[in-house]
Design an enzyme around this catalytic site. Sequence first.
Site, PDB file in Angstrom:
ATOM      1  N   ASP A 253      87.352 -82.986  33.818  1.00 48.72           N
ATOM      2  CA  ASP A 253      86.955 -82.351  32.544  1.00 48.72           C
ATOM      3  C   ASP A 253      86.316 -83.404  31.635  1.00 48.72           C
ATOM      4  O   ASP A 253      85.258 -83.184  31.045  1.00 48.72           O
ATOM      5  CB  ASP A 253      88.170 -81.750  31.805  1.00 48.72           C
ATOM      6  CG  ASP A 253      88.822 -80.592  32.525  1.00 48.72           C
ATOM      7  OD1 ASP A 253      88.697 -79.448  32.066  1.00 48.72           O
ATOM      8  OD2 ASP A 253      89.473 -80.823  33.576  1.00 48.72           O
TER       9      ASP A 253
ATOM     10  N   GLU B  63      84.597 -78.817  24.404  1.00 45.09           N
ATOM     11  CA  GLU B  63      86.029 -78.515  24.447  1.00 45.09           C
ATOM     12  C   GLU B  63      86.922 -79.749  24.309  1.00 45.09           C
ATOM     13  O   GLU B  63      87.932 -79.716  23.615  1.00 45.09           O
ATOM     14  CB  GLU B  63      86.384 -77.801  25.765  1.00 45.09           C
ATOM     15  CG  GLU B  63      87.861 -77.419  25.797  1.00 45.09           C
ATOM     16  CD  GLU B  63      88.334 -76.765  27.077  1.00 45.09           C
ATOM     17  OE1 GLU B  63      87.542 -76.640  28.032  1.00 45.09           O
ATOM     18  OE2 GLU B  63      89.513 -76.388  27.130  1.00 45.09           O
TER      19      GLU B  63
ATOM     20  N   ASP C  27      81.437 -76.376  27.730  1.00 44.41           N
ATOM     21  CA  ASP C  27      82.737 -76.352  28.391  1.00 44.41           C
ATOM     22  C   ASP C  27      82.557 -77.178  29.662  1.00 44.41           C
ATOM     23  O   ASP C  27      81.899 -76.751  30.610  1.00 44.41           O
ATOM     24  CB  ASP C  27      83.139 -74.913  28.730  1.00 44.41           C
ATOM     25  CG  ASP C  27      84.609 -74.812  29.082  1.00 44.41           C
ATOM     26  OD1 ASP C  27      85.159 -75.816  29.558  1.00 44.41           O
ATOM     27  OD2 ASP C  27      85.185 -73.728  28.894  1.00 44.41           O
TER      28      ASP C  27
ATOM     29  N   ILE D 109      84.506 -78.223  32.095  1.00 40.38           N
ATOM     30  CA  ILE D 109      84.991 -77.431  33.236  1.00 40.38           C
ATOM     31  C   ILE D 109      85.613 -76.186  32.631  1.00 40.38           C
ATOM     32  O   ILE D 109      86.605 -76.265  31.906  1.00 40.38           O
ATOM     33  CB  ILE D 109      86.059 -78.150  34.077  1.00 40.38           C
ATOM     34  CG1 ILE D 109      85.465 -79.354  34.800  1.00 40.38           C
ATOM     35  CG2 ILE D 109      86.651 -77.179  35.116  1.00 40.38           C
ATOM     36  CD1 ILE D 109      86.410 -80.011  35.795  1.00 40.38           C
ATOM     37  N   ASP D 110      85.005 -75.056  32.897  1.00 39.97           N
ATOM     38  CA  ASP D 110      85.604 -73.805  32.480  1.00 39.97           C
ATOM     39  C   ASP D 110      86.354 -73.273  33.694  1.00 39.97           C
ATOM     40  O   ASP D 110      85.817 -73.251  34.801  1.00 39.97           O
ATOM     41  CB  ASP D 110      84.509 -72.830  32.055  1.00 39.97           C
ATOM     42  CG  ASP D 110      85.104 -71.529  31.548  1.00 39.97           C
ATOM     43  OD1 ASP D 110      86.101 -71.561  30.813  1.00 39.97           O
ATOM     44  OD2 ASP D 110      84.550 -70.465  31.893  1.00 39.97           O
TER      45      ASP D 110
ATOM     46  N   THR E 228      89.732 -74.523  34.344  1.00 35.15           N
ATOM     47  CA  THR E 228      90.419 -75.718  34.868  1.00 35.15           C
ATOM     48  C   THR E 228      91.519 -75.327  35.855  1.00 35.15           C
ATOM     49  O   THR E 228      91.729 -76.010  36.862  1.00 35.15           O
ATOM     50  CB  THR E 228      91.025 -76.549  33.715  1.00 35.15           C
ATOM     51  OG1 THR E 228      90.008 -76.765  32.745  1.00 35.15           O
ATOM     52  CG2 THR E 228      91.527 -77.898  34.196  1.00 35.15           C
TER      53      THR E 228
ATOM     54  N   HIS F  34      95.646 -64.977  30.824  1.00 33.79           N
ATOM     55  CA  HIS F  34      94.410 -64.980  30.051  1.00 33.79           C
ATOM     56  C   HIS F  34      93.867 -63.599  29.739  1.00 33.79           C
ATOM     57  O   HIS F  34      92.950 -63.454  28.943  1.00 33.79           O
ATOM     58  CB  HIS F  34      93.325 -65.780  30.787  1.00 33.79           C
ATOM     59  CG  HIS F  34      93.633 -67.249  30.849  1.00 33.79           C
ATOM     60  ND1 HIS F  34      92.823 -68.145  31.478  1.00 33.79           N
ATOM     61  CD2 HIS F  34      94.663 -67.960  30.339  1.00 33.79           C
ATOM     62  CE1 HIS F  34      93.344 -69.358  31.369  1.00 33.79           C
ATOM     63  NE2 HIS F  34      94.461 -69.267  30.695  1.00 33.79           N
TER      64      HIS F  34
ATOM     65  N   SER G 158      86.951 -68.389  35.355  1.00 33.88           N
ATOM     66  CA  SER G 158      85.827 -69.021  34.636  1.00 33.88           C
ATOM     67  C   SER G 158      84.632 -68.108  34.377  1.00 33.88           C
ATOM     68  O   SER G 158      84.620 -66.935  34.746  1.00 33.88           O
ATOM     69  CB  SER G 158      85.333 -70.271  35.386  1.00 33.88           C
ATOM     70  OG  SER G 158      84.403 -69.918  36.388  1.00 33.88           O
TER      71      SER G 158
ATOM     72  N   LYS H  33      82.251 -65.458  36.386  1.00 40.20           N
ATOM     73  CA  LYS H  33      82.230 -63.981  36.268  1.00 40.20           C
ATOM     74  C   LYS H  33      80.922 -63.515  35.621  1.00 40.20           C
ATOM     75  O   LYS H  33      80.340 -62.531  36.043  1.00 40.20           O
ATOM     76  CB  LYS H  33      83.409 -63.495  35.399  1.00 40.20           C
ATOM     77  CG  LYS H  33      84.772 -63.685  36.065  1.00 40.20           C
ATOM     78  CD  LYS H  33      85.884 -63.057  35.241  1.00 40.20           C
ATOM     79  CE  LYS H  33      86.430 -63.933  34.143  1.00 40.20           C
ATOM     80  NZ  LYS H  33      87.120 -65.155  34.567  1.00 40.20           N
TER      81      LYS H  33
ATOM     82  N   ARG I 176      87.822 -58.654  29.276  1.00 42.53           N
ATOM     83  CA  ARG I 176      88.704 -59.768  28.936  1.00 42.53           C
ATOM     84  C   ARG I 176      89.519 -59.412  27.695  1.00 42.53           C
ATOM     85  O   ARG I 176      88.968 -59.288  26.605  1.00 42.53           O
ATOM     86  CB  ARG I 176      87.848 -61.000  28.658  1.00 42.53           C
ATOM     87  CG  ARG I 176      88.632 -62.237  28.315  1.00 42.53           C
ATOM     88  CD  ARG I 176      87.697 -63.382  28.011  1.00 42.53           C
ATOM     89  NE  ARG I 176      88.441 -64.605  27.870  1.00 42.53           N
ATOM     90  CZ  ARG I 176      88.776 -65.401  28.887  1.00 42.53           C
ATOM     91  NH1 ARG I 176      88.403 -65.098  30.117  1.00 42.53           N
ATOM     92  NH2 ARG I 176      89.470 -66.483  28.672  1.00 42.53           N
TER      93      ARG I 176
ATOM     94  N   ASP J  84      83.670 -70.907  25.746  1.00 45.17           N
ATOM     95  CA  ASP J  84      84.081 -70.054  26.871  1.00 45.17           C
ATOM     96  C   ASP J  84      83.130 -68.875  27.082  1.00 45.17           C
ATOM     97  O   ASP J  84      83.326 -68.105  28.032  1.00 45.17           O
ATOM     98  CB  ASP J  84      85.500 -69.518  26.643  1.00 45.17           C
ATOM     99  CG  ASP J  84      86.556 -70.555  27.011  1.00 45.17           C
ATOM    100  OD1 ASP J  84      86.335 -71.289  27.988  1.00 45.17           O
ATOM    101  OD2 ASP J  84      87.588 -70.630  26.316  1.00 45.17           O
TER     102      ASP J  84
HETATM  103  N1  LIG Z   1      96.131 -67.467  26.546  1.00 50.19           N
HETATM  104  C1  LIG Z   1      94.844 -67.408  26.816  1.00 50.19           C
HETATM  105  N2  LIG Z   1      94.178 -66.233  26.760  1.00 50.19           N
HETATM  106  C2  LIG Z   1      92.887 -66.152  27.039  1.00 50.19           C
HETATM  107  N3  LIG Z   1      92.134 -67.205  27.432  1.00 50.19           N
HETATM  108  C3  LIG Z   1      92.730 -68.384  27.509  1.00 50.19           C
HETATM  109  C4  LIG Z   1      94.125 -68.569  27.213  1.00 50.19           C
HETATM  110  N4  LIG Z   1      94.423 -69.856  27.389  1.00 50.19           N
HETATM  111  C5  LIG Z   1      93.298 -70.464  27.772  1.00 50.19           C
HETATM  112  N5  LIG Z   1      92.282 -69.575  27.828  1.00 50.19           N
HETATM  113  C6  LIG Z   1      90.866 -69.799  28.126  1.00 50.19           C
HETATM  114  O1  LIG Z   1      90.487 -69.176  29.346  1.00 50.19           O
HETATM  115  C7  LIG Z   1      89.533 -70.002  29.975  1.00 50.19           C
HETATM  116  C8  LIG Z   1      89.505 -69.752  31.458  1.00 50.19           C
HETATM  117  O2  LIG Z   1      88.764 -68.619  31.665  1.00 50.19           O
HETATM  118  P1  LIG Z   1      89.188 -67.395  32.557  1.00 50.19           P
HETATM  119  O3  LIG Z   1      90.372 -66.732  31.971  1.00 50.19           O
HETATM  120  O4  LIG Z   1      87.977 -66.564  32.665  1.00 50.19           O
HETATM  121  O5  LIG Z   1      89.499 -67.989  33.961  1.00 50.19           O
HETATM  122  S1  LIG Z   1      90.919 -68.168  34.583  1.00 50.19           S
HETATM  123  O6  LIG Z   1      91.251 -66.930  35.270  1.00 50.19           O
HETATM  124  O7  LIG Z   1      91.846 -68.508  33.554  1.00 50.19           O
HETATM  125  O8  LIG Z   1      90.797 -69.274  35.494  1.00 50.19           O
HETATM  126  C9  LIG Z   1      90.048 -71.372  29.655  1.00 50.19           C
HETATM  127  O9  LIG Z   1      88.969 -72.251  29.707  1.00 50.19           O
HETATM  128  P2  LIG Z   1      89.243 -73.759  30.267  1.00 50.19           P
HETATM  129  O10 LIG Z   1      90.260 -74.403  29.355  1.00 50.19           O
HETATM  130  O11 LIG Z   1      87.868 -74.328  30.087  1.00 50.19           O
HETATM  131  O12 LIG Z   1      89.678 -73.626  31.678  1.00 50.19           O
HETATM  132  C10 LIG Z   1      90.591 -71.260  28.253  1.00 50.19           C
HETATM  133  O13 LIG Z   1      89.686 -71.610  27.245  1.00 50.19           O
HETATM  134 MG   LIG Z   2      86.859 -72.658  29.211  1.00 48.80          MG
HETATM  135 MG   LIG Z   3      87.266 -76.234  29.961  1.00 45.84          MG
HETATM  136 MG   LIG Z   4      90.691 -76.214  28.805  1.00 50.51          MG
END
Ligand SMILES: Nc1ncnc2c1ncn2[C@@H]1O[C@H](COP(=O)(O)OS(=O)(=O)O)[C@@H](OP(=O)(O)O)[C@H]1O
Ligand SMILES: [Mg+2]
Ligand SMILES: [Mg+2]
Ligand SMILES: [Mg+2]
Length: 348
Positions: free
Chosen positions: A46, A71, A134, A136-137, A139, A233, A257, A260, A274, A286
């Site tokens: 990241d 991020e 982002d 790494i989206d 993670t 999420h 991520s 999608k 979402r 995101d």
């Molecule tokens: N509680 C909660 N609810 C909703 N979303 C959240 C939550 N916590 C984190 N995040 C954010 O979700 C990003 C990951 O995206 P996705 O949900 O599409 O992918 S995944 O299924 O979680 O892998 C993830 O992005 P990254 O941190 O870049 O991985 C977060 O920004």
């Molecule tokens: Mg993200």
């Molecule tokens: Mg990220």
């Molecule tokens: Mg993150």
Amino acid sequence: MPYNKELEAAKKAVSRAARLCQRVQEALLQSDVQSKSDKTPVTVADYGSQVLVSFVLQKELSSESFSMVAEEDSGDLRKEESSETLRRITELVNDTLATDGSESINALSQEDVLSFIDSGKSDGGSQGRHWVLDPIDGTKGFLRGGQYAIALGMLDEGKVVLGVLACPNLPITSVASNDYLTSLDKIGSLFFAQVGEGTYMQSLYGSQSSKVHVTGTENPEEASFFESFEAAHTMHDLTSLIAKKLGVKVPPVRIDSQAKYGALSRGDGAIYMRFPHKGYREKIWDHAAGCIVVTEAGGVVTDAAGHPLDFSKGKHLDVDTGIIVTNQKLMPALLKAVRESLQEKSSL
Ligand SMILES: Nc1ncnc2c1ncn2[C@@H]1O[C@H](COP(=O)(O)OS(=O)(=O)O)[C@@H](OP(=O)(O)O)[C@H]1O
Ligand SMILES: [Mg+2]
Ligand SMILES: [Mg+2]
Ligand SMILES: [Mg+2]
């Protein structure tokens, strides 16, 4: 094409960052994973990805002023106990630059690395240009060996005007069902869009790109939908109620991520929903790149009340309840199903 130069720089930046991420994913060690204060995971990849994107953009666009909302920040890395992690990130970034760069570059110092991470500290907003990154989206997907994306967008006067999504583990052919996990097709997809010019996709390793479009289907029975892999999420029970009301017949395809958004932009599925659990605030990084990749491919991205996303308010996106994405024909029926499902849920 007003943003051609920026788009080319963005493609170069995310492609380099993708190589770094792939190297780490191949050799992933538990020790490379840290936990931020909000308990979400963050890896050397990241940070390394953020450094490379920031470095490449500033180098390629050296005549422009630079502002980026990203991020990660260097706070945890500046602590004494992170010195080994910082050393590893610096080594990884320099190795990637040395392997991939055609130009000769002086190695970055640990202080350079920290300062490239911190050049993503802007708050964005409605004036001027801001990159939105982002590194790494997904993670969690990255750690599982699954889908993730390097997602880079650019705002101009509060609107997303270009977006690039590198999806190193996404096959270049359809991921219409959960079988994508075992697909033997060539993997590594790069999506890119600029306002008014459509969305294109190419292999992450090639230069031949083709224009992509969202599906034209009007029939919800033929529509499949994407959602987060992580139940934390998105409320899987709510999305399944909405899908049922709409008449969707197939089970959801769960992908980590912004891959999608990429998959939807080329018609692999028709809907992305979402609905985070109560209290979660969405961040612009995101959604910025994913949003323009889908809208330029003919899709629509709104919140649960049908309002477009507003990227001009700083780091956060204040949405009504959740985010929904589909084509123009299905959107009215999807909004109706969302409204009815939310009413039903609140009356329980
Ligand atoms: N509680 C909660 N609810 C909703 N979303 C959240 C939550 N916590 C984190 N995040 C954010 O979700 C990003 C990951 O995206 P996705 O949900 O599409 O992918 S995944 O299924 O979680 O892998 C993830 O992005 P990254 O941190 O870049 O991985 C977060 O920004
Ligand atoms: Mg993200
Ligand atoms: Mg990220
Ligand atoms: Mg993150």
